[in-house]
Design a protein around this motif. Structure first.
Motif, short mmCIF file in Angstrom:
data_model
loop_
_atom_site.label_atom_id
_atom_site.label_comp_id
_atom_site.label_asym_id
_atom_site.label_seq_id
_atom_site.Cartn_x
_atom_site.Cartn_y
_atom_site.Cartn_z
N LEU A 41 -0.43 -3.27 5.37
CA LEU A 41 0.10 -2.22 4.49
C LEU A 41 -0.88 -1.92 3.35
CD1 LEU A 41 3.85 -3.28 4.40
CD2 LEU A 41 2.87 -1.25 5.50
N ALA A 42 -1.53 -2.95 2.83
CA ALA A 42 -2.53 -2.72 1.78
C ALA A 42 -3.69 -1.90 2.33
CB ALA A 42 -3.02 -4.05 1.22
N GLY A 43 -4.12 -2.21 3.54
CA GLY A 43 -5.20 -1.44 4.17
C GLY A 43 -4.80 0.02 4.39
N LEU A 44 -3.57 0.24 4.84
CA LEU A 44 -3.08 1.61 5.01
C LEU A 44 -3.01 2.34 3.68
CD1 LEU A 44 -0.22 1.07 7.63
CD2 LEU A 44 -2.36 2.34 7.97
N ARG A 45 -2.58 1.62 2.64
CA ARG A 45 -2.52 2.22 1.29
C ARG A 45 -3.90 2.64 0.83
NH1 ARG A 45 -2.53 -2.00 -2.13
NH2 ARG A 45 -4.40 -1.26 -3.11
N LEU A 46 -4.87 1.78 0.99
CA LEU A 46 -6.24 2.10 0.58
C LEU A 46 -6.81 3.25 1.40
CD1 LEU A 46 -7.51 -1.55 0.08
CD2 LEU A 46 -7.21 0.17 -1.72
N ALA A 47 -6.55 3.25 2.69
CA ALA A 47 -7.07 4.32 3.55
C ALA A 47 -6.44 5.67 3.18
CB ALA A 47 -6.78 4.00 5.02
N LEU A 48 -5.15 5.69 2.98
CA LEU A 48 -4.49 6.93 2.63
C LEU A 48 -4.89 7.39 1.22
CD1 LEU A 48 -2.66 8.97 3.88
CD2 LEU A 48 -0.69 7.65 3.15
N ALA A 132 5.30 12.26 -4.70
CA ALA A 132 4.43 13.42 -4.87
C ALA A 132 3.59 13.66 -3.62
CB ALA A 132 3.52 13.23 -6.09
N GLY A 133 3.03 12.60 -3.07
CA GLY A 133 2.22 12.74 -1.86
C GLY A 133 3.05 13.19 -0.67
N GLY A 134 4.25 12.63 -0.54
CA GLY A 134 5.14 13.05 0.55
C GLY A 134 5.51 14.52 0.43
N GLY A 161 5.67 9.81 6.01
CA GLY A 161 6.41 8.61 6.38
C GLY A 161 5.69 7.34 5.97
N VAL A 162 4.39 7.29 6.14
CA VAL A 162 3.61 6.12 5.73
C VAL A 162 3.70 5.94 4.21
CG1 VAL A 162 1.28 5.13 5.57
CG2 VAL A 162 2.06 6.17 7.71
N LEU A 163 3.63 7.02 3.46
CA LEU A 163 3.77 6.93 2.00
C LEU A 163 5.12 6.33 1.62
CD1 LEU A 163 2.17 10.32 1.00
CD2 LEU A 163 1.37 8.07 0.26
N VAL A 165 6.97 4.26 3.42
CA VAL A 165 6.91 2.83 3.75
C VAL A 165 6.12 2.05 2.69
CG1 VAL A 165 6.00 1.14 5.41
CG2 VAL A 165 7.25 3.14 6.23
N LEU A 166 5.00 2.60 2.25
CA LEU A 166 4.18 1.93 1.25
C LEU A 166 4.94 1.73 -0.05
CD1 LEU A 166 0.75 3.69 1.81
CD2 LEU A 166 1.46 1.43 2.61
N ALA A 167 5.71 2.73 -0.46
CA ALA A 167 6.48 2.62 -1.70
C ALA A 167 7.62 1.61 -1.56
CB ALA A 167 7.04 3.98 -2.09
N LEU A 168 8.27 1.58 -0.41
CA LEU A 168 9.42 0.70 -0.20
C LEU A 168 9.03 -0.77 -0.02
CD1 LEU A 168 11.57 2.93 2.19
CD2 LEU A 168 11.97 2.45 -0.25
N THR A 169 7.79 -1.02 0.30
CA THR A 169 7.37 -2.40 0.59
C THR A 169 6.48 -3.00 -0.49
OG1 THR A 169 5.49 -1.58 1.88
CG2 THR A 169 7.52 -2.08 3.09
N ALA A 170 6.38 -2.36 -1.63
CA ALA A 170 5.52 -2.85 -2.73
C ALA A 170 4.10 -3.13 -2.24
CB ALA A 170 6.13 -4.09 -3.37
N ALA A 171 3.57 -2.21 -1.47
CA ALA A 171 2.24 -2.38 -0.89
C ALA A 171 1.13 -2.41 -1.93
CB ALA A 171 1.96 -1.27 0.13
#
Length: 194
Positions: A41-48, A132-134, A161-163, A165-171
Motif C-alpha cells: 500500500l505504501a508503494g502504491l501511495r508513492l506511485a500514485l 480531492a484526488g478521487g 478506488g485506490v485512493l 483504499v489508501l485513505a482507509l488503511t492509513a497507508a
C-alpha cells in the motif's frame, strides 16, 4: 471506589483497591502478510503520488512527456486548454469545453495536482488527498465518456478506488510521515485531516 470480587457463589470479598487500567495495548506480532500489505500500500501511495506530482511538473515546465516546452504553464501555456479543449467527448463535452483554458480552472487544476501528489508522497493528509484526488479522477472520467476501451470502466475510476483504499488503511504511516502527522494538534482536533 469499592470493588466486589466473587470467589464462590456463597462468599464475596470486598476491597477498596482500585484495579489500574491497562496502559498500553499489547500488539500481536505482525505477520509477514500484514507487513507485505503495508509496504504494498505504501508503494502504491508513492506511485500514485508521483503520477500526480509528475503531471504537475510536466504541465508547469513542459518537460516533454505530455506537455511541450512551449506549452508549459511558465511559458504562458494553459494546463487545461489542450485536454479540455480537444480531448473531451460524450455528454459533458460542452460543459468542459466551456472553461478550457480559464485562469481559475488552470490554477485549481495545478494546485490540486501539486497538493495531492505532495500529500501522497509524504503520507500526510491522506483523507483530504484521497477525496480531492478521487473527485479529480471522477471528473476526468466524465470528460471522456464513454471510455475508449470499455463501456464504462477506465483507469480514472481505478485510481479513485485506490485512493479510497489508501485513505482507509492509513497507508501514509508506512514509508511516510502519517504517524507524525497524526500527532499534530490540529489533526488531533480535526481527524478528517488525518
Amino acid at each position: 471506589m469499592t470493588t466486589t470480587i466473587e470467589r464462590t457463589a456463597n462468599h464475596r470479598v470486598t476491597t477498596n483497591a482500585v484495579i489500574p487500567p491497562v496502559t498500553g495495548a499489547i500488539r500481536p506480532a505482525e505477520t509477514t502478510g500484514r507487513k507485505a500489505t503495508r509496504y504494498t500500500l505504501a508503494g502504491l501511495r508513492l506511485a500514485l503520488g508521483w503520477i500526480f506530482l509528475w503531471a504537475f511538473l510536466d504541465k508547469l515546465f513542459g518537460l516533454g512527456q505530455g506537455t511541450a516546452a512551449e506549452q508549459a504553464w511558465v511559458n504562458g501555456g494553459s494546463p487545461t486548454r489542450g485536454f479540455l479543449g480537444n480531448a473531451v467527448a460524450g455528454p459533458f463535452a460542452d460543459f468542459y469545453r466551456g472553461f478550457a483554458g480559464a485562469a481559475w480552472a488552470d490554477w485549481l487544476f495545478m494546485i490540486g495536482l501539486a497538493a495531492i501528489g505532495t500529500a501522497l508522497i509524504l503520507g500526510v493528509g491522506m483523507r483530504v488527498a484521497a477525496a480531492a484526488g478521487g473527485l479529480m479522477m471522477v471528473l476526468m472520467w466524465t470528460a471522456v465518456l464513454p471510455p475508449a476501451n470499455n463501456p464504462f470502466m477506465d483507469d480514472h475510476l481505478i485510481y479513485a478506488g485506490v485512493l479510497l483504499v489508501l485513505a482507509l488503511t492509513a497507508a501514509g504511516d508506512t514509508l511516510g510521515l502519517g504517524r507524525l502527522w497524526a500527532r499534530v494538534p490540529i489533526v488531533k482536533r480535526l481527524p478528517f485531516l488525518r
